[in-house]
Design a protein around this motif. Sequence first.
Motif, PDB file in Angstrom:
ATOM      1  N   TYR A 204      26.767  66.890  48.308  1.00 35.42           N
ATOM      2  CA  TYR A 204      26.262  66.398  47.021  1.00 35.42           C
ATOM      3  C   TYR A 204      27.417  66.144  46.081  1.00 35.42           C
ATOM      4  O   TYR A 204      28.429  66.842  46.104  1.00 35.42           O
ATOM      5  CB  TYR A 204      25.293  67.407  46.402  1.00 35.42           C
ATOM      6  N   ASP A 206      27.055  66.304  42.812  1.00 39.48           N
ATOM      7  CA  ASP A 206      26.886  67.135  41.613  1.00 39.48           C
ATOM      8  C   ASP A 206      26.283  68.486  41.989  1.00 39.48           C
ATOM      9  O   ASP A 206      25.669  68.640  43.044  1.00 39.48           O
ATOM     10  CB  ASP A 206      25.963  66.419  40.625  1.00 39.48           C
ATOM     11  N   GLU A 208      23.778  69.969  40.651  1.00 43.63           N
ATOM     12  CA  GLU A 208      22.305  69.984  40.642  1.00 43.63           C
ATOM     13  C   GLU A 208      21.712  69.316  41.876  1.00 43.63           C
ATOM     14  O   GLU A 208      20.497  69.238  42.023  1.00 43.63           O
ATOM     15  CB  GLU A 208      21.763  69.290  39.377  1.00 43.63           C
ATOM     16  N   LYS A 209      22.576  68.763  42.739  1.00 43.55           N
ATOM     17  CA  LYS A 209      22.150  68.128  43.990  1.00 43.55           C
ATOM     18  C   LYS A 209      21.203  66.954  43.762  1.00 43.55           C
ATOM     19  O   LYS A 209      20.191  66.798  44.443  1.00 43.55           O
ATOM     20  CB  LYS A 209      21.486  69.159  44.925  1.00 43.55           C
ATOM     21  N   ARG A 210      21.532  66.134  42.767  1.00 47.88           N
ATOM     22  CA  ARG A 210      20.716  64.948  42.521  1.00 47.88           C
ATOM     23  C   ARG A 210      21.273  63.730  43.264  1.00 47.88           C
ATOM     24  O   ARG A 210      20.572  62.780  43.542  1.00 47.88           O
ATOM     25  CB  ARG A 210      20.648  64.641  41.020  1.00 47.88           C
ATOM     26  N   GLN A 231      17.285  60.683  52.391  1.00 42.81           N
ATOM     27  CA  GLN A 231      16.242  61.328  51.586  1.00 42.81           C
ATOM     28  C   GLN A 231      15.225  62.080  52.440  1.00 42.81           C
ATOM     29  O   GLN A 231      14.478  62.904  51.923  1.00 42.81           O
ATOM     30  CB  GLN A 231      15.571  60.363  50.632  1.00 42.81           C
ATOM     31  N   ARG A 236      14.487  65.610  47.343  1.00 39.47           N
ATOM     32  CA  ARG A 236      14.474  65.679  45.874  1.00 39.47           C
ATOM     33  C   ARG A 236      15.651  64.956  45.242  1.00 39.47           C
ATOM     34  O   ARG A 236      15.744  64.837  44.024  1.00 39.47           O
ATOM     35  CB  ARG A 236      14.424  67.134  45.426  1.00 39.47           C
ATOM     36  N   ALA A 237      16.567  64.468  46.063  1.00 41.11           N
ATOM     37  CA  ALA A 237      17.720  63.735  45.519  1.00 41.11           C
ATOM     38  C   ALA A 237      17.252  62.433  44.865  1.00 41.11           C
ATOM     39  O   ALA A 237      16.239  61.852  45.254  1.00 41.11           O
ATOM     40  CB  ALA A 237      18.706  63.432  46.642  1.00 41.11           C
ATOM     41  N   LEU A 238      18.001  61.991  43.876  1.00 46.43           N
ATOM     42  CA  LEU A 238      17.633  60.780  43.132  1.00 46.43           C
ATOM     43  C   LEU A 238      18.423  59.557  43.587  1.00 46.43           C
ATOM     44  O   LEU A 238      18.022  58.426  43.351  1.00 46.43           O
ATOM     45  CB  LEU A 238      17.860  60.999  41.629  1.00 46.43           C
ATOM     46  N   GLY A 266      14.206  58.794  42.907  1.00 45.44           N
ATOM     47  CA  GLY A 266      15.084  58.262  41.849  1.00 45.44           C
ATOM     48  C   GLY A 266      14.479  57.054  41.149  1.00 45.44           C
ATOM     49  O   GLY A 266      14.646  56.865  39.945  1.00 45.44           O
ATOM     50  N   GLU A 269      11.978  58.196  38.437  1.00 47.02           N
ATOM     51  CA  GLU A 269      12.438  59.017  37.325  1.00 47.02           C
ATOM     52  C   GLU A 269      12.136  58.369  35.979  1.00 47.02           C
ATOM     53  O   GLU A 269      12.202  57.142  35.847  1.00 47.02           O
ATOM     54  CB  GLU A 269      13.960  59.200  37.426  1.00 47.02           C
ATOM     55  N   TRP A 319      26.799  58.226  35.576  1.00 49.58           N
ATOM     56  CA  TRP A 319      25.413  58.639  35.843  1.00 49.58           C
ATOM     57  C   TRP A 319      24.917  59.551  34.709  1.00 49.58           C
ATOM     58  O   TRP A 319      23.819  59.386  34.180  1.00 49.58           O
ATOM     59  CB  TRP A 319      25.360  59.352  37.199  1.00 49.58           C
TER      60      TRP A 319
END
Length: 325
Positions: A204, A206, A208-210, A231, A236-238, A266, A269, A319
């Motif tokens: 990831y 980040d 937060e694992k986005r 995915q 849950r990744a964006l 994503g 969102e 981002w």
Amino acid sequence: MYDRIVTHDDFDGVLSAALTGYFLEIENITFAGPGDIAEARLSIGGLDVVCDLPYPLSCGMWFDHHEANLEDVALRGVDEASIPGLRFPAPSCVRVVLEFFGREFEIDPELEEMAEAADRIDSFAYQSIEDWRAARPENDIDAAIKLKAGRPGERRDFLRWLTLTLMDESLPAVAAREEVAGRADMFRAEEEQMLRLIEKHLAYLDLEKRIVLLDFSGHNRRVKVLKNLAQLLAPRALAVLEVNSLFNREVKTNDLGFSMSLTIAGGQEAVRRDLGEIMRALNIGSGHAGAASGTLRSGSREEMLRGKERTLQAVLAQWELQGKS
Ligand SMILES: [Mn+2]
């Protein structure tokens, strides 16, 4: 009046050619990618109908739905309104083709279903991962198209057969054909291998694992995966960001390619991200909101490694910035 269709070699391109060929009674089909048109690798003239591809130097008729291709034509000083055919921003080229022929012919519900399928596949418009992976005839046909393995010319022959068959038969009937089912099964085996490779590299960008980061730049050979598959492992990744070394013929260079796309989550969102804007802000490439790519050139391996880190941090910073506005 027209004697050949030149079309994109993907699901939307195949269906666009099937509909165009059906209405104009053309069975001669050539498949191409956007790069073939941009670099004029094909000779295209006034008897050709071009579907789902950039506008060539000239052609007889042009159908397209890519906004960037329309902007390019305007920049080249070509009066788009003077080109026969039809163009407007839409989820698929099939949608544009159907609108055009619907002005002259009655459109039966089977063709409307084809347009809905092309819209979903070409714009990756799904409600959920389950919706994306659902068993639908169009997904089998799409899988059969995506299979790249085979002897030289095999895929092209299959695409030609598929286009002609889609002129006479419905999506469910075509999906049930052995030729389609066999290729779809082989593609799903390829997908399994891609998933295993993605799993090995999954990281990831980040905390937060986005944003999933798939860094294949350590490989000495070209890696080909469909990053969308990430995915399935990170629902849950964006977004997914893929990094690859660029190759000059078979030789690995110090240049890197970055490509990024929003996941289904994503795209849903509340804070809308624009990935094309991220690539433009970094001045390394462009794209649209849902998918974008860029290139970073380096003179040495050390420069490449530093550049990669800097670029990854800059992507994350952009981002975050978009998330605040
Ligand atoms: Mn398309």
